[in-house]
Each structure stands twice: as C-alpha cells, then as structure tokens.
Design a protein around this motif. Structure first.
Motif, short mmCIF file in Angstrom:
data_model
loop_
_atom_site.label_atom_id
_atom_site.label_comp_id
_atom_site.label_asym_id
_atom_site.label_seq_id
_atom_site.Cartn_x
_atom_site.Cartn_y
_atom_site.Cartn_z
N LEU A 28 48.91 34.33 41.98
CA LEU A 28 47.25 33.81 41.79
C LEU A 28 46.48 35.52 41.13
CD1 LEU A 28 46.19 31.36 44.12
CD2 LEU A 28 47.13 31.08 42.07
N PRO A 29 46.30 35.61 39.50
CA PRO A 29 45.91 36.82 39.64
C PRO A 29 43.99 36.18 39.82
CG PRO A 29 45.96 35.01 37.45
CD PRO A 29 46.85 34.14 38.60
N THR A 30 43.91 38.01 40.37
CA THR A 30 42.14 37.41 41.10
C THR A 30 41.60 38.80 41.30
OG1 THR A 30 43.16 35.93 43.12
CG2 THR A 30 41.19 36.60 43.63
N ARG A 31 40.60 38.34 40.15
CA ARG A 31 39.30 39.74 40.41
C ARG A 31 40.57 41.30 39.96
NH1 ARG A 31 36.13 39.45 46.07
NH2 ARG A 31 34.67 37.71 46.28
N GLY A 32 40.97 40.85 38.91
CA GLY A 32 41.66 41.85 37.79
C GLY A 32 43.11 42.27 38.69
N LEU A 52 46.74 40.52 40.83
CA LEU A 52 47.78 39.24 41.21
C LEU A 52 48.04 39.37 42.68
CD1 LEU A 52 48.77 37.47 39.08
CD2 LEU A 52 51.07 39.37 39.49
N VAL A 53 47.22 37.88 43.27
CA VAL A 53 47.62 38.09 44.81
C VAL A 53 48.88 36.89 44.54
CG1 VAL A 53 46.73 37.40 46.67
CG2 VAL A 53 45.08 38.45 45.78
#
Length: 220
Positions: free
Chosen positions: A158-162, A164-165
């Motif tokens: 998941l892309p999160t705040r710049g 990848l999580v």
C-alpha cells in the motif's frame, strides 16, 4: 485485541493481527507457514546468513496467541518447518518450547511442500483435515470448497504518505480462505499477482494484519 470477525462457510471466524485464525466455536487456533529453522536451512544450502533468532520470534508470537486464547486445538497448515532437516536441527530450547505449547491440547501438523513427512516433534501429522464442514490443507485445490489453506504468503503493498507499506493479509472469498505466513522472515506474494487474483476470483477481499486491521477488496 484488534481483530476482524467474519463469516465463512457457515462458521464465525476471527482473523488475528498476528496472522493466526481463531475459530472460537471449536476452540481452534490455525496458523500457516511458520517456516521454523529458515535461518539454518539457508545457511546450510547456500551459505546465506539470516538473523539466527527467527525461530524464537515465531514461537514467541505463537506463545502469545495461545496464552491469550487458550485453544483446545492448534492446526499448523503446512510448511511449519523450512525443510525436514531444519526440523531435525531445531535447538533443544525450541523443541522444549514446542512441547510446552502442545501440552494439554490437540496439535495437528498439516503436511506442506517444505515439510512433506512426519517429524519427532509431537502432535499428529495429516495430509489434510476435514472438521465440521471446513477442509484444512496446505495448498488450495482447484475444486476447493469451504477450504482453509496457506502456502502463498499473501502480502498487500500500500502506498502511504509517499512510501510503500507492506502488510501480510488473509484472502477471503465464498469458497476459500488463504492465511498469511505466520513465520518471521518469510517472503510473500503480492495480492495483485496473477496467481492470487486467478485463485480468488472476483469479489474477493484481503484482510490486513497488524496493529490496525482492515478489509479491502482485491486486487490490491
């Protein structure tokens, strides 16, 4: 405890943040792909050195879930050991830890592709298990119905705040439930891969593990 409850094949089940599955009605805890002894196998086969505490980290997590839920039965859905030689090479401390976790409860090892035979580590060994309408096996079968399996180590990116999580995930549709890998240092297959989207089909969901659990539609 943060968890996600859902209905599958006529049963009420709970996905735990650790990646374990809890079936409260039968007192059953299900985990998949522990890959105990992974560091030993990698060192033996290709000389690659992994941090040596992956087995204990996995056992600690399992210990915590068992202490919290006090299951009457534990089902390990295959690839519990990184191979049968890794199982034989487990340290005495790990063997004693497993013996303590098994004490007083039914413990079932489902055979996986990494560990296709029996070990001397207690419990019973089965190719697969049918229990109250659910079938437990390591790898999902093409004709599978009401099936709980592992093998694929599904992960969501998941892309999160710049950034990848990456989160381990359960996969769920009307026919199948695929568990994430429970073991430390296990790789994974992206949930948007052709293998997993083809297996799960339209309408499937991913249940993200971790401190904050979410249900999101596949592909993801």
């Amino acid at each position: 405890m943060n968890r996600l409850e859902f209905h599958f094949a006529g049963q009420d089940l709970t996905a735990l943040p650790s990646g374990a599955l809890w079936w409260a009605a039968t007192g059953t805890l299900v985990v998949s792909d522990l890959h105990l002894g992974k560091a030993e196998r990698r060192a033996r086969r290709d000389g690659q050195l992994l941090p040596p505490y992956e087995t204990q980290e996995t056992l600690d997590r399992l210990d915590s879930d068992i202490a919290e839920l006090a299951p009457a039965r534990v089902i390990c859905l295959g690839d519990s050991f990184d191979d049968l030689w890794a199982a034989a090479a487990l340290a005495d401390t790990a063997r004693l830890w497993l013996a303590r976790l098994q004490a007083g409860r039914e413990w079932i090892w489902i055979e996986g592709n990494h560990d296709p035979g029996a070990t001397d580590l207690g419990g019973t060994h089965r190719a697969e298990l049918a229990l109250q309408g659910l079938t437990f096996r390591h790898i999902a079968a093409p004709e599978g119905r009401a099936e709980v399996s592992g093998h694929y180590h599904p992960k969501v990116r998941l892309p999160t705040r710049g950034r990848l999580v990456v989160r381990r995930a359960f996969l769920l549709n009307a026919r199948r439930l695929v568990l994430p890998a429970y073991g430390a240092y296990t790789g994974g297959l992206s949930t948007d891969s052709a293998s997993l989207t083809g297996l799960m089909g339209p309408g499937a969901e991913a249940l993200l593990t971790g401190k904050t659990m979410h249900r999101i539609p596949m592909p993801c």
